[in-house]
Design a protein around this motif. Structure first.
Motif, PDB file in Angstrom:
ATOM      1  N   ALA A 187       0.815  -1.219   0.000  1.00  0.00           N
ATOM      2  CA  ALA A 187       0.000   0.000   0.000  1.00  0.00           C
ATOM      3  C   ALA A 187       0.847   1.268   0.000  1.00  0.00           C
ATOM      4  O   ALA A 187       0.354   2.345  -0.352  1.00  0.00           O
ATOM      5  N   HIS A 188       2.114   1.162   0.387  1.00  0.00           N
ATOM      6  CA  HIS A 188       2.993   2.330   0.410  1.00  0.00           C
ATOM      7  C   HIS A 188       3.717   2.546  -0.918  1.00  0.00           C
ATOM      8  O   HIS A 188       4.465   3.523  -1.056  1.00  0.00           O
ATOM      9  N   ILE A 189       3.488   1.677  -1.886  1.00  0.00           N
ATOM     10  CA  ILE A 189       4.127   1.860  -3.189  1.00  0.00           C
ATOM     11  C   ILE A 189       3.717   3.180  -3.846  1.00  0.00           C
ATOM     12  O   ILE A 189       4.578   3.933  -4.317  1.00  0.00           O
ATOM     13  N   PRO A 190       2.421   3.507  -3.909  1.00  0.00           N
ATOM     14  CA  PRO A 190       2.042   4.805  -4.512  1.00  0.00           C
ATOM     15  C   PRO A 190       2.663   5.993  -3.796  1.00  0.00           C
ATOM     16  O   PRO A 190       3.035   6.986  -4.436  1.00  0.00           O
ATOM     17  N   VAL A 191       2.796   5.894  -2.478  1.00  0.00           N
ATOM     18  CA  VAL A 191       3.414   6.986  -1.716  1.00  0.00           C
ATOM     19  C   VAL A 191       4.863   7.161  -2.151  1.00  0.00           C
ATOM     20  O   VAL A 191       5.328   8.281  -2.391  1.00  0.00           O
ATOM     21  N   GLY A 192       5.580   6.037  -2.257  1.00  0.00           N
ATOM     22  CA  GLY A 192       6.977   6.112  -2.656  1.00  0.00           C
ATOM     23  C   GLY A 192       7.165   6.629  -4.066  1.00  0.00           C
ATOM     24  O   GLY A 192       8.050   7.437  -4.330  1.00  0.00           O
ATOM     25  N   LEU A 193       6.298   6.185  -4.986  1.00  0.00           N
ATOM     26  CA  LEU A 193       6.454   6.569  -6.389  1.00  0.00           C
ATOM     27  C   LEU A 193       5.968   7.984  -6.664  1.00  0.00           C
ATOM     28  O   LEU A 193       6.636   8.757  -7.358  1.00  0.00           O
ATOM     29  N   LEU A 194       4.808   8.336  -6.126  1.00  0.00           N
ATOM     30  CA  LEU A 194       4.179   9.615  -6.469  1.00  0.00           C
ATOM     31  C   LEU A 194       4.593  10.762  -5.563  1.00  0.00           C
ATOM     32  O   LEU A 194       4.787  11.888  -6.028  1.00  0.00           O
ATOM     33  N   LEU A 195       4.730  10.495  -4.266  1.00  0.00           N
ATOM     34  CA  LEU A 195       5.018  11.578  -3.328  1.00  0.00           C
ATOM     35  C   LEU A 195       6.507  11.715  -3.017  1.00  0.00           C
ATOM     36  O   LEU A 195       6.985  12.820  -2.755  1.00  0.00           O
TER      37      LEU A 195
END
Length: 229
Positions: free
Chosen positions: A126-134
């Motif tokens: 679930a933290h993949i989008p945070v790492g990639l986008l933010l």
């Protein structure tokens, strides 16, 4: 995150499980507050003591680039609605219990381990989008994003298993993300690992001091049940 929390609540209701059944209730709130205050006080004593003994007293005081009156508000939001409590409700209150339930045909210890690991892995995913986008990470960093969140996820999972208290797991999670203490936590070596171990020990004490800490398993027949120890 709000969408995820509302969705999780809806799924729990569909499966016939209340939020209080997984440890998010008024009866579990005050024990969680007491347990967290013990953790906060202990870590404050350790940090202040270390800085005084080493002569680094310049690091004492709240080190935040914001007006002092915003610090407790920011800390409270981080512990609750920002990520701590909300993520623990989703990944421990539902996902971990669901994974445990799906593995309930196996031995108790194995089903518990599968539940904790399943919740931790999905927590990392679930933290993949945070790492990639933010955070601007590249797609090649995806395995590292998952691994970086795996150990914290396992830690929170064990804390939740020991206490069956989403509040406390959420408070520990939020504290790890935003350690508001009367000193600069970066000036104290291994502050976060020590806080994690301390949180686990307090959870162990919580378990043996009473209260209903029997895990709820959400099985495949949509019927919640208390697992036998």
């Amino acid at each position: 995150m709000l969408v995820l929390v509302v969705g999780t609540w809806g799924v729990l209701r569909y499966e016939g499980v209340s939020a209080s059944a997984v440890g998010l209730s008024r009866s579990t709130f005050f024990p969680a507050v007491i347990a967290f205050c013990v953790l906060w006080g202990w870590m404050s004593i350790i940090g202040v003591g270390y800085l005084v003994v080493t002569g680094a007293t310049a690091q004492l005081g709240f080190a935040f680039d914001m007006p002092w009156y915003w610090v407790p508000i920011w800390f409270l939001l981080t512990l609750t609605v920002s990520n701590g409590l909300t993520e623990e409700f989703v990944f421990r209150g539902y996902v971990q219990n669901k994974c445990t339930g799906l593995a309930s045909s196996r031995s108790h210890r194995l089903s518990v381990a599968i539940g904790i690991l399943g919740g931790a892995v999905l927590f990392g995913v679930a933290h993949i989008p945070v790492g990639l986008l933010l955070e601007g990470a590249s797609p090649t960093a995806i395995p590292w994003i998952i691994l970086a969140n795996l150990i914290p996820g396992i830690t929170y999972g064990i804390i939740y298993y020991l206490t069956q208290n989403v509040w406390y797991a959420g408070f520990v999670h939020g504290f790890g993300n935003a350690p508001v203490v009367p000193f600069d936590p970066s000036a104290v070596p291994s502050f976060i690992p020590v806080a994690a171990v301390s949180g686990l020990l307090i959870a162990l004490g919580y378990r043996f001091m009473g209260g209903d800490t029997h895990p709820v398993t959400i099985d495949t027949q949509n019927q919640p049940s208390k697992s036998a120890e």
